[in-house]
Design a protein around this motif. Structure first.
Motif, PDB file in Angstrom:
ATOM      1  N   GLU A 208       0.834  -1.208   0.000  1.00 49.01           N
ATOM      2  CA  GLU A 208       0.000   0.000   0.000  1.00 49.01           C
ATOM      3  C   GLU A 208       0.867   1.256   0.000  1.00 49.01           C
ATOM      4  O   GLU A 208       0.542   2.248  -0.656  1.00 49.01           O
ATOM      5  N   GLU A 211       1.959   1.846  -3.491  1.00 51.87           N
ATOM      6  CA  GLU A 211       0.848   2.398  -4.290  1.00 51.87           C
ATOM      7  C   GLU A 211       0.678   3.897  -4.033  1.00 51.87           C
ATOM      8  O   GLU A 211       0.431   4.673  -4.960  1.00 51.87           O
ATOM      9  N   ASP A 298      -8.692  -9.093  -7.353  1.00 51.35           N
ATOM     10  CA  ASP A 298      -8.206  -7.787  -6.901  1.00 51.35           C
ATOM     11  C   ASP A 298      -6.692  -7.771  -6.742  1.00 51.35           C
ATOM     12  O   ASP A 298      -6.045  -6.751  -6.985  1.00 51.35           O
ATOM     13  N   THR A 301      -5.234  -7.388 -10.213  1.00 53.21           N
ATOM     14  CA  THR A 301      -5.524  -6.043 -10.723  1.00 53.21           C
ATOM     15  C   THR A 301      -4.605  -5.005 -10.083  1.00 53.21           C
ATOM     16  O   THR A 301      -4.035  -4.138 -10.775  1.00 53.21           O
ATOM     17  N   ARG A 302      -4.449  -5.060  -8.757  1.00 54.40           N
ATOM     18  CA  ARG A 302      -3.600  -4.087  -8.062  1.00 54.40           C
ATOM     19  C   ARG A 302      -2.133  -4.265  -8.447  1.00 54.40           C
ATOM     20  O   ARG A 302      -1.406  -3.279  -8.629  1.00 54.40           O
ATOM     21  N   LEU A 306       0.171  -1.426 -10.327  1.00 48.08           N
ATOM     22  CA  LEU A 306       1.396  -0.873  -9.740  1.00 48.08           C
ATOM     23  C   LEU A 306       2.587  -1.065 -10.666  1.00 48.08           C
ATOM     24  O   LEU A 306       3.402  -0.158 -10.849  1.00 48.08           O
TER      25      LEU A 306
END
Length: 321
Positions: A208, A211, A298, A301-302, A306
């Motif tokens: 995170e 990101e 998910d 996708t993430r 990134l």
């Protein structure tokens, strides 16, 4: 552990391996302290500085000056740059230089460079006179966050990557983040693939952070660079301490590398560079895990988002069979 802002003064991380334990030191301008760090480790006599032609122009004179000031006899060993240098022929060149300079078992090798130089130097140290000490001074992001830590050393074979080598832990890893400023943009972005890997395999909070901070990271913001290098080394050190010889948990560090190494080999080590191949490998291995029910859509996708935000490839290159 979740990511948090990092003090950009010296950071020390320990790789706990009993009698083979060592420290990872992270500090800007640490190159100026190489001599005192080797003295602290009681290294004596001759130091062979293995580097490549590109890095020699940036750092070799500085490292020679610092080591000579600390009382060491310095033997530079300068090799061609690039993955194609990672061969037994280059190992023979290093061996010839050590023999000619009359290196003994108390002499030291110092790897000044990226992953290729680090892997090659560590292997040379493992086999010269059945083992001499070596020190890692990584100058690329891939080397600072991954290949300099953990003791995997070796060279490539025409039939595959890293097929010839040995586990050989360094005496210390000295990371100077200032050296990253001389990295070509392509190499910097490729190194971020290994950083992303740690977020996927071990720390969602770190993922995170990546990101949320990708813009300052891409601009080499000091605090952001310090954070990603430190956290990556912490994760790598913990995993290696638990499983030095890759019998179990350490295999998680190969995420993205099964496909990645195959892509590098197919390109003859002159197409995709390591981090680019690993980036593609991570995305497609995650997608495979999704098909097997091991992660959700998910995650894929993430991860893809990134990797693309960094500017790394996610699709397979065209290959002629």
């Amino acid at each position: 552990m979740t990511a948090s802002p990092t003090d950009i003064s010296q950071q020390t991380i320990h790789v706990e391996l009993g009698t083979r334990s060592y420290a990872i030191l992270i500090r800007r301008n640490l190159l100026e302290a190489i001599g005192e760090e080797l003295t602290r480790l009681r290294c004596t006599g001759k130091v062979g500085v293995v580097t490549d032609r590109n890095l020699a122009g940036c750092y070799l004179n500085q490292v020679k000056r610092v080591l000579k000031a600390a009382g060491y006899t310095v033997i530079p060993i300068v090799l061609p740059p690039g993955e194609r240098t990672k061969t037994l022929r280059s190992i023979a060149m290093v061996m010839d230089a050590l023999v000619e300079a009359r290196f003994e078992r108390t002499s030291t090798l110092l790897a000044l460079g990226g992953g290729v130089i680090g892997d090659l130097t560590g292997f040379a140290a493992a086999i010269y006179q059945r083992g001499i000490p070596f020190v890692q001074v990584p100058t690329s992001l891939v080397a600072q966050v991954d290949s300099s830590v953990g003791g995997k050393t070796g060279v490539d074979h025409p039939k595959g990557k890293n097929l010839i080598g040995a586990f050989n832990q360094p005496r210390v890893v000295l990371i100077d983040p200032a050296t990253l400023s001389t990295l070509p943009p392509r190499e910097w972005k490729a190194g971020l693939a290994e950083v992303i890997k740690y977020g996927v395999i071990a720390d969602e909070g770190f993922f995170e952070y990546l990101e949320q901070h990708i813009e300052p990271i891409l601009k080499l913001d000091d605090a952001s660079v310090a954070q990603i290098v430190k956290r990556s080394c912490e994760i790598k050190a913990l995993i290696v301490s638990e499983d030095e010889r890759e019998s179990d948990r350490r295999r998680i560090l190969n995420f993205g590398h099964t496909i990645g190494h195959a892509l590098e080999s197919l390109g003859g080590y002159c197409g995709l560079i390591h981090g680019e191949a690993v980036a593609i490998g991570m995305v497609h291995e995650a997608d495979l895990a999704r098909h097997l029910g091991l992660c959700g859509e998910d995650v894929v996708t993430r991860l893809r988002a990134l990797v693309e935000a960094v500017g790394l490839p996610t699709g397979f290159p065209p290959v002629a069979f």
